[in-house]
Design a protein around this motif. Structure first.
Motif, mmCIF file in Angstrom:
data_model
loop_
_atom_site.group_PDB
_atom_site.id
_atom_site.type_symbol
_atom_site.label_atom_id
_atom_site.label_comp_id
_atom_site.label_asym_id
_atom_site.label_seq_id
_atom_site.Cartn_x
_atom_site.Cartn_y
_atom_site.Cartn_z
ATOM 1 N N UNK A 147 6.496 -5.394 1.431
ATOM 2 C CA UNK A 147 5.719 -5.682 2.637
ATOM 3 C C UNK A 147 5.235 -4.416 3.333
ATOM 4 N N UNK A 148 6.095 -3.395 3.405
ATOM 5 C CA UNK A 148 5.693 -2.138 4.046
ATOM 6 C C UNK A 148 4.569 -1.475 3.260
ATOM 7 N N UNK A 149 4.665 -1.490 1.945
ATOM 8 C CA UNK A 149 3.600 -0.901 1.126
ATOM 9 C C UNK A 149 2.298 -1.664 1.288
ATOM 10 N N UNK A 150 2.366 -2.991 1.307
ATOM 11 C CA UNK A 150 1.151 -3.775 1.515
ATOM 12 C C UNK A 150 0.558 -3.537 2.900
ATOM 13 N N UNK A 151 1.409 -3.346 3.908
ATOM 14 C CA UNK A 151 0.932 -3.023 5.247
ATOM 15 C C UNK A 151 0.179 -1.698 5.233
ATOM 16 N N UNK A 152 0.748 -0.695 4.576
ATOM 17 C CA UNK A 152 0.091 0.603 4.525
ATOM 18 C C UNK A 152 -1.212 0.529 3.740
ATOM 19 N N UNK A 153 -1.218 -0.209 2.629
ATOM 20 C CA UNK A 153 -2.400 -0.246 1.770
ATOM 21 C C UNK A 153 -3.522 -1.068 2.397
ATOM 22 N N UNK A 154 -3.218 -2.287 2.865
ATOM 23 C CA UNK A 154 -4.270 -3.215 3.270
ATOM 24 C C UNK A 154 -4.576 -3.217 4.763
ATOM 25 N N UNK A 156 -3.426 -0.542 7.182
ATOM 26 C CA UNK A 156 -3.649 0.812 7.678
ATOM 27 C C UNK A 156 -4.589 1.629 6.794
ATOM 28 N N UNK A 157 -4.970 1.071 5.637
ATOM 29 C CA UNK A 157 -5.871 1.743 4.687
ATOM 30 C C UNK A 157 -5.352 3.105 4.246
ATOM 31 N N UNK A 158 -4.055 3.175 4.001
ATOM 32 C CA UNK A 158 -3.437 4.392 3.473
ATOM 33 C C UNK A 158 -3.232 4.185 1.983
ATOM 34 N N UNK A 159 -3.909 4.974 1.156
ATOM 35 C CA UNK A 159 -3.737 4.774 -0.288
ATOM 36 C C UNK A 159 -2.359 5.251 -0.739
ATOM 37 N N UNK A 160 -1.656 4.380 -1.413
ATOM 38 C CA UNK A 160 -0.361 4.717 -1.984
ATOM 39 C C UNK A 160 -0.455 4.628 -3.498
ATOM 40 N N UNK A 161 0.308 5.452 -4.203
ATOM 41 C CA UNK A 161 0.213 5.423 -5.663
ATOM 42 C C UNK A 161 0.674 4.092 -6.228
ATOM 43 N N UNK A 162 -0.059 3.617 -7.237
ATOM 44 C CA UNK A 162 0.318 2.356 -7.890
ATOM 45 C C UNK A 162 1.165 2.606 -9.119
ATOM 46 N N UNK A 163 1.350 3.849 -9.514
ATOM 47 C CA UNK A 163 2.225 4.182 -10.629
ATOM 48 C C UNK A 163 1.452 4.633 -11.864
ATOM 49 N N UNK A 164 1.793 5.809 -12.337
ATOM 50 C CA UNK A 164 1.143 6.309 -13.543
ATOM 51 C C UNK A 164 1.698 5.655 -14.800
ATOM 52 N N UNK A 165 2.883 5.101 -14.735
ATOM 53 C CA UNK A 165 3.446 4.417 -15.906
ATOM 54 C C UNK A 165 2.740 3.105 -16.196
ATOM 55 N N UNK A 166 2.129 2.501 -15.177
ATOM 56 C CA UNK A 166 1.505 1.195 -15.340
ATOM 57 C C UNK A 166 0.025 1.303 -15.743
ATOM 58 N N UNK A 167 -0.521 2.505 -15.724
ATOM 59 C CA UNK A 167 -1.960 2.661 -16.031
ATOM 60 C C UNK A 167 -2.207 2.722 -17.515
#
Length: 167
Positions: A147-154, A156-167
């Motif tokens: 929830x905190x990450x979604x709050x920051x991303x959607x 507050x528009x703060x880009x957070x890494x989605x993970x280099x292992x998943x790309x």
């Protein structure tokens, strides 16, 4: 002897009230001195949430409100006095190592796993380090970082890494 000293001490002189008062003073200094004097306000902002003062102000008011709650709790329900034997016990080494592993997992795996997965892993390790034995609390260890990450991303528009292992 401890019971006599505890009986003489006023009801409102306990650690919760002292900590609440300290954090209340710190929050008020932050809100009324540091934020206005050291965070510049943009001359024209479309949305008040885009102002650089918005998030620090929200955090400061949250700390002030929580410190008032801590003071109120200290007045209404003072903490029980612990015996000297209970307070002298220290945490086992495994607890310290698990907490450090949680910090290390979050810090080192933030970019490879992404903000959400690293937050969940770090929080689960912190919960495992402490005597949290209710299974529903471990659902909080998953839900809160998400929830905190979604709050920051959607919100507050703060880009957070989605993970280099998943790309």
């Amino acid at each position: 002897m401890n019971a006599v000293v505890a009986a003489r001490r006023p009801r409102c002189a306990n650690l919760n009230i002292l900590l609440g008062a300290f954090w209340l003073v710190a929050a008020l200094v932050f809100l009324f001195y540091l934020v206005p004097n050291y965070i510049d306000e943009a001359p024209m902002v479309d949305n008040p949430m885009q102002s650089p003062r918005w998030l620090p102000s929200v955090a400061g008011w949250l700390v002030a409100a929580l410190s008032l709650v801590l003071i109120l709790e200290g007045c209404l329900r003072p903490p029980a006095q612990e015996s000297a034997k209970e307070t002298s016990q220290s945490a086992p080494v495994s607890r310290w190592l698990t907490m450090l592993a949680g910090l290390g997992a979050y810090w080192l795996l933030f970019e490879p796993l992404g903000a959400i997965a690293a937050g969940i892993l770090g929080t689960l390790l912190l919960f495992a380090a402490h005597p949290v034995r209710k299974p529903w609390l471990y659902l909080l260890a998953i839900a809160l970082p998400w929830l905190v990450s979604l709050l920051f991303i959607h919100v507050l528009n703060v880009p957070l890494p989605s993970g280099t292992l998943w790309e």
